[in-house]
Design an enzyme around this catalytic site. Structure first.
Site, PDB file in Angstrom:
ATOM      1  N   ARG A  63       5.794  -1.342   2.681  1.00  0.00           N
ATOM      2  CA  ARG A  63       6.030  -2.702   2.179  1.00  0.00           C
ATOM      3  C   ARG A  63       7.421  -2.852   1.594  1.00  0.00           C
ATOM      4  O   ARG A  63       8.026  -3.916   1.649  1.00  0.00           O
ATOM      5  CB  ARG A  63       4.961  -3.062   1.148  1.00  0.00           C
ATOM      6  CG  ARG A  63       3.612  -3.311   1.763  1.00  0.00           C
ATOM      7  CD  ARG A  63       2.567  -3.527   0.713  1.00  0.00           C
ATOM      8  NE  ARG A  63       1.874  -2.307   0.378  1.00  0.00           N
ATOM      9  CZ  ARG A  63       1.305  -2.069  -0.799  1.00  0.00           C
ATOM     10  NH1 ARG A  63       1.395  -2.944  -1.761  1.00  0.00           N
ATOM     11  NH2 ARG A  63       0.657  -0.947  -1.007  1.00  0.00           N
ATOM     12  N   GLU A 100      -1.036   5.343  -7.362  1.00  0.00           N
ATOM     13  CA  GLU A 100      -2.246   4.852  -8.031  1.00  0.00           C
ATOM     14  C   GLU A 100      -3.508   5.271  -7.292  1.00  0.00           C
ATOM     15  O   GLU A 100      -4.521   5.568  -7.912  1.00  0.00           O
ATOM     16  CB  GLU A 100      -2.216   3.323  -8.186  1.00  0.00           C
ATOM     17  CG  GLU A 100      -3.337   2.825  -9.087  1.00  0.00           C
ATOM     18  CD  GLU A 100      -3.470   1.308  -9.134  1.00  0.00           C
ATOM     19  OE1 GLU A 100      -2.738   0.596  -8.440  1.00  0.00           O
ATOM     20  OE2 GLU A 100      -4.363   0.846  -9.878  1.00  0.00           O
TER      21      GLU A 100
HETATM   22  O1  LIG Z   1       3.805   3.135  -8.569  1.00  0.00           O
HETATM   23  P1  LIG Z   1       2.861   3.806  -7.613  1.00  0.00           P
HETATM   24  O2  LIG Z   1       1.542   4.141  -8.221  1.00  0.00           O
HETATM   25  O3  LIG Z   1       3.511   4.952  -6.927  1.00  0.00           O
HETATM   26  O4  LIG Z   1       2.486   2.732  -6.504  1.00  0.00           O
HETATM   27  C1  LIG Z   1       3.426   1.872  -5.904  1.00  0.00           C
HETATM   28  C2  LIG Z   1       3.512   2.096  -4.435  1.00  0.00           C
HETATM   29  O5  LIG Z   1       2.240   1.891  -3.817  1.00  0.00           O
HETATM   30  C3  LIG Z   1       2.414   1.104  -2.650  1.00  0.00           C
HETATM   31  O6  LIG Z   1       2.758   1.907  -1.555  1.00  0.00           O
HETATM   32  P2  LIG Z   1       1.736   2.606  -0.536  1.00  0.00           P
HETATM   33  O7  LIG Z   1       1.938   4.072  -0.628  1.00  0.00           O
HETATM   34  O8  LIG Z   1       0.363   2.059  -0.712  1.00  0.00           O
HETATM   35  O9  LIG Z   1       2.349   2.257   0.877  1.00  0.00           O
HETATM   36  P3  LIG Z   1       2.455   1.015   1.872  1.00  0.00           P
HETATM   37  O10 LIG Z   1       3.656   0.251   1.435  1.00  0.00           O
HETATM   38  O11 LIG Z   1       2.658   1.731   3.154  1.00  0.00           O
HETATM   39  O12 LIG Z   1       1.195   0.188   1.816  1.00  0.00           O
HETATM   40  C4  LIG Z   1       3.567   0.211  -3.011  1.00  0.00           C
HETATM   41  O13 LIG Z   1       4.174  -0.326  -1.847  1.00  0.00           O
HETATM   42  C5  LIG Z   1       4.470   1.115  -3.781  1.00  0.00           C
HETATM   43  O14 LIG Z   1       5.368   1.817  -2.939  1.00  0.00           O
HETATM   44  N1  LIG Z   2      -2.590  -2.261  -7.566  1.00  0.00           N
HETATM   45  C1  LIG Z   2      -1.695  -2.230  -6.572  1.00  0.00           C
HETATM   46  N2  LIG Z   2      -1.491  -3.326  -5.813  1.00  0.00           N
HETATM   47  C2  LIG Z   2      -0.602  -3.296  -4.799  1.00  0.00           C
HETATM   48  N3  LIG Z   2       0.131  -2.227  -4.475  1.00  0.00           N
HETATM   49  C3  LIG Z   2      -0.043  -1.128  -5.217  1.00  0.00           C
HETATM   50  N4  LIG Z   2       0.537   0.078  -5.146  1.00  0.00           N
HETATM   51  C4  LIG Z   2      -0.006   0.847  -6.111  1.00  0.00           C
HETATM   52  N5  LIG Z   2      -0.911   0.177  -6.816  1.00  0.00           N
HETATM   53  C5  LIG Z   2      -0.960  -1.078  -6.276  1.00  0.00           C
END
Ligand SMILES: O=P(O)(O)OC[C@H]1O[C@H](OP(=O)(O)OP(=O)(O)O)[C@H](O)[C@@H]1O
Ligand SMILES: Nc1ncnc2[nH]cnc12
Length: 174
Positions: A63, A100
């Site tokens: 994202r 998370e």
């Molecule tokens: O602060 P954190 O707990 O590390 O979470 C934040 C991250 O979680 C999500 O990524 P995700 O790994 O779900 O990847 P995506 O963008 O491929 O959905 C979001 O896009 C952030 O990069």
């Molecule tokens: N609660 C949340 N919503 C969207 N993206 C996330 N990445 C990590 N935690 C998330």
């Protein structure tokens, strides 16, 4: 912070319970990407505090790529891709981390921008900070400097800002 970016994020974002796993309140920003005016406002606001201090924008898969590329295009900058493991073909370094709702490894090409480049790190969400912490480490290990960290949305209850121990520019909070 740009009021119009914060307003647009607040109006357009939506929270989906129990995704991708039970107990997670998932903040979905895809409507912000789909709205041309909101995307333009966010792209400007992500970079505004760092004007004149940035050589490249780095985005975190997946994202983060969309917001980083939009912000880079809006500001006449190029993009560094920080990818999930196994996707980059060239010389690269890796960092594993917890987020998370899981664990992952990020990688970056080490030879794509000059040593000493000032890199603004952009992602969509700051939750626990695991992802951005790993991404910031990669930037520094590659020989560049972290010019700043900008996110579209911060979830303060998850403590990411403190865990990172770095300044973060957040356009909105949930
Ligand atoms: O602060 P954190 O707990 O590390 O979470 C934040 C991250 O979680 C999500 O990524 P995700 O790994 O779900 O990847 P995506 O963008 O491929 O959905 C979001 O896009 C952030 O990069
Ligand atoms: N609660 C949340 N919503 C969207 N993206 C996330 N990445 C990590 N935690 C998330």
């Amino acid at each position: 912070m740009s009021a119009s970016a914060a307003d647009a994020i607040g109006t357009l974002s939506r929270v989906i319970a129990d995704f991708p796993s039970p107990g997670i309140q998932f903040v979905d920003l895809t409507p912000v990407l789909a709205d041309a005016d909101a995307l333009a406002a966010v792209s400007t606001a992500l970079v505004e505090p760092f004007a004149g201090q940035v050589d490249y924008i780095a985005g975190v898969e997946a994202r983060g790529f969309a917001f980083a590329a939009a912000a880079a295009a809006a500001n006449g900058l190029g993009v560094v891709l920080i990818r999930k493991a196994g996707k980059l073909p060239g010389e690269r370094i890796a960092e594993s981390y917890a987020l998370e709702y899981g664990e992952a490894t990020l990688e970056v090409h080490t030879d794509q921008v000059p040593a000493g480049s000032r890199v603004l790190l952009v992602d969509d969400v700051l939750a626990t900070g695991g992802t951005l912490g790993a991404a910031a480490s990669l930037i520094e290990r590659a020989g560049w400097t972290v010019a700043g960290i900008s996110v579209v949305l911060e979830i303060p209850a998850l403590g990411g800002r403190a865990a990172l121990g770095r300044e973060v520019h957040a356009l909105s909070t949930y």
